[in-house]
Design an enzyme around this catalytic site. Structure first.
Site, PDB file in Angstrom:
ATOM      1  N   LYS A 178       0.835  -1.212   0.000  1.00  0.00           N
ATOM      2  CA  LYS A 178       0.000   0.000   0.000  1.00  0.00           C
ATOM      3  C   LYS A 178       0.868   1.259   0.000  1.00  0.00           C
ATOM      4  O   LYS A 178       1.576   1.520   0.962  1.00  0.00           O
ATOM      5  CB  LYS A 178      -0.873   0.033   1.262  1.00  0.00           C
ATOM      6  CG  LYS A 178      -1.823   1.205   1.282  1.00  0.00           C
ATOM      7  CD  LYS A 178      -2.274   1.565   2.693  1.00  0.00           C
ATOM      8  CE  LYS A 178      -1.497   2.709   3.281  1.00  0.00           C
ATOM      9  NZ  LYS A 178      -1.687   3.993   2.620  1.00  0.00           N
ATOM     10  N   GLU A 251      10.511   1.520   9.933  1.00  0.00           N
ATOM     11  CA  GLU A 251      11.540   2.477   9.474  1.00  0.00           C
ATOM     12  C   GLU A 251      10.940   3.853   9.631  1.00  0.00           C
ATOM     13  O   GLU A 251      10.085   4.254   8.831  1.00  0.00           O
ATOM     14  CB  GLU A 251      11.885   2.205   7.999  1.00  0.00           C
ATOM     15  CG  GLU A 251      12.686   0.951   7.778  1.00  0.00           C
ATOM     16  CD  GLU A 251      14.132   1.094   8.224  1.00  0.00           C
ATOM     17  OE1 GLU A 251      14.590   2.223   8.495  1.00  0.00           O
ATOM     18  OE2 GLU A 251      14.806   0.062   8.323  1.00  0.00           O
ATOM     19  N   CYS A 285      14.316  10.616   5.117  1.00  0.00           N
ATOM     20  CA  CYS A 285      14.407  10.219   6.527  1.00  0.00           C
ATOM     21  C   CYS A 285      15.803  10.473   7.059  1.00  0.00           C
ATOM     22  O   CYS A 285      15.986  10.939   8.171  1.00  0.00           O
ATOM     23  CB  CYS A 285      14.015   8.758   6.687  1.00  0.00           C
ATOM     24  SG  CYS A 285      14.973   7.625   5.671  1.00  0.00           S
ATOM     25  N   GLU A 382      11.721  16.799  13.740  1.00  0.00           N
ATOM     26  CA  GLU A 382      12.054  16.431  12.356  1.00  0.00           C
ATOM     27  C   GLU A 382      11.280  17.365  11.428  1.00  0.00           C
ATOM     28  O   GLU A 382      10.083  17.188  11.214  1.00  0.00           O
ATOM     29  CB  GLU A 382      11.647  14.981  12.063  1.00  0.00           C
ATOM     30  CG  GLU A 382      12.070  14.568  10.662  1.00  0.00           C
ATOM     31  CD  GLU A 382      11.463  13.246  10.180  1.00  0.00           C
ATOM     32  OE1 GLU A 382      10.316  12.941  10.507  1.00  0.00           O
ATOM     33  OE2 GLU A 382      12.163  12.543   9.437  1.00  0.00           O
TER      34      GLU A 382
END
Ligand code: NAD
Length: 479
Positions: A178, A251, A285, A382
């Site tokens: 997905k 992750e 990331c 972040e």
């Protein structure tokens, strides 16, 4: 400017892939080109029934698929890689239109993703003999887990899907994949192409909103979730998966520090460090999200990075001269804009960038800021966008302490003309990967993943592959 009707891609141009069949959705997803903010395509959206069909198909396909040898499955993965590489320009253009990144980087995403898939499909996973003596022989085998649900984010949809897909398939699992609702198209196309290589039911691809991710995570017939995305969603995935004790690989996000020591040459490292921060407009990331520079190199480093930023052309990713595209979606654009405004209001110095242009598209220029506090949002969160703080230090121990002072632990780097000195500091970074004089260097043979709240488990390498398998002891008593 409105998109010409002829170039608008409709739901019929894309399909869900279930059991080798191409299926229309119950509903649709509008797909926005982030460089224009126009809806340029309509994708099919799956309902619960589609998930039931996909999981049932994956389970049916499992018996024959897991019975193949590693080498037989590797051969099909390599064939799939060839197919994707043959189409990398067409797929790359689709990726740029939905994701925004420069076209060269979209094409490279397929080159890199398929190289990693091929690399992983060459890793041997032998039966290990744990103990053998006169009385017994104890072996450790690795068995496929079953049906793997793969959930991916919008920043690198092709490479991240390929990493999880190839690991799951090579180790004998079947898959329901997905993509993010923001970037469904490339992954749907990859699902269609997969049917030219893999038996029906081995690779199923469904697009839909976030609910589909939750349904997958809850589903009793999915054995593992391979999730790539934010820390907040990763926690939800872990909580939901616990109901059925699914295996999970998470992750998640990062807030990577780069520490630039007093012996580093700012001119020599500026380009690498700039792109480590700003590639994909910071939506990576493992992008560098905060720079700690020793006071003796601070001024020169700031000015070298500003030169890089001023030379990097921002624009539509389809323009071959573009180096930095837009942010991928409005939510992210607004989040980064808000952090930037807050940073400016708190008295930061903006070295370059900082002004959001009044034009269509989610564009924010590469922005470098200084004079910010360690506990400000731009340092402690972040940001996942093209706004990066540069912080000064005097004592490397202090830089290391500040670099480690975070709930994140994905990766980090040290920059120096003395690799041994850099390595000594890198070894003390609380991260999954610590680099010296480089950043973002990943490989099929090297495990990647987060320490602390940046993840659970690893992707790539034999360690990553074993995360898609159940260890099984076979212990035989000798007569
Ligand atoms: P996100 O967490 O919002 O979404 C990721 C995926 O999860 C999407 O497909 C989404 O539809 C799905 N999802 C949403 N809610 C869900 C739920 N309750 N249950 C199951 N699935 C659900 O992340 P994003 O904004 O798409 O991606 C950006 C984030 O991903 C950043 O934090 C970035 O650092 C991280 N990321 C990590 C890595 C890594 O390898 N560590 C790689 C790329 C991106």
């Amino acid at each position: 400017m409105a998109e010409p009707a002829a170039r608008m891609q409709h739901q019929r141009d894309f399909a869900l892939t279930i059991d080798g069949q191409f299926v229309a959705g119950d509903e649709t997803l509008d797909v926005i080109d982030p460089a224009t903010e126009e809806v340029f395509a309509i994708a099919p959206a799956a309902g619960r029934e589609h998930l039931e069909q996909a999981v049932a198909a994956a389970r049916r396909a499992l018996r024959a698929w897991r019975a193949l040898s590693f080498e037989e499955r590797a051969e099909l993965i390599r064939q799939y890689s060839v197919l994707l590489r043959e189409r990398k320009h067409e797929l790359g253009e689709l990726l740029t239109r939905e994701q925004g990144k420069p076209i060269g980087q979209s094409v490279a995403e397929f080159e890199r993703g398929t190289a990693q898939a091929d690399g992983m499909a060459g890793i041997e996973i032998p039966v290990e003999v744990l103990l053998e003596d006169d009385n017994r022989r104890i072996e450790l085998h690795y068995r496929p887990l079953g049906v793997v649900g793969i959930i991916t984010p919008w920043n690198a949809p092709a490479a991240l899907a390929l990493g999880s897909l190839s690991a799951a398939l090579y180790t004998g699992n079947t898959v329901v994949l997905k993509p993010s609702p923001y970037t469904p198209l490339t992954t749907l196309r990859m699902g269609e192409l997969a049917q030219q290589v893999f038996p029906p039911g081995v690779v199923n691809v469904l697009a839909a909103g976030n609910d589909l991710g939750q349904w997958m995570t809850e589903h009793p017939d999915i054995d593992k979730i391979s999730f790539t995305g934010s820390v907040a969603t990763g926690k939800k995935v872990l909580a939901t998966a616990s109901e059925t004790l699914k295996r999970v690989t998470l992750e998640l996000g990062g807030n990577d520090p780069a520490i630039v020591l007093d012996d580093a040459d700012p001119q020599a490292i500026a380009r690498s460090l700039f792109f480590a921060c700003f590639v994909n407009s910071g939506q990576v990331c493992m992008a560098v999200k905060r720079i700690y520079a020793h006071e003796s190199v601070y001024e020169e480093l700031c000015s070298a990075l500003v030169d890089e930023a001023n030379a990097a052309r921002v624009g539509n990713g389809l323009d071959p001269d573009t180096k930095l595209g837009p942010l991928q979606n409005r939510m992210q654009y607004e989040k980064v804009s808000e952090i930037l405004e807050e940073t400016k209001n708190n008295g930061a110095t903006v070295l370059t960038g900082g002004e959001i242009p009044d034009r269509p598209g989610y564009f924010i220029p590469p922005t470098l800021v200084t004079d910010v506090d360690d506990d400000s949002r731009i340092v402690s969160e972040e940001q996942f966008g093209p706004v990066v703080p540069i912080l000064k230090f005097t004592d490397p121990e202090d830089a290391l302490r500040r670099a480690n002072d975070t709930r994140y632990g994905l990766s980090g780097s040290v920059w120096t003309s003395d690799p041994a000195r850099g390595k000594a500091l890198a070894e003390r970074m609380e991260v999954g990967t610590a680099w010296v004089n480089q950043h973002r260097a990943v490989s099929a043979y090297v495990p990647f993943g987060g320490a602390k709240q940046s993840g659970l488990g690893r992707q790539y390498s034999i360690i990553g592959l074993k995360g898609y398998m159940e260890p099984k002891v076979v212990s035989v008593a000798k007569q």
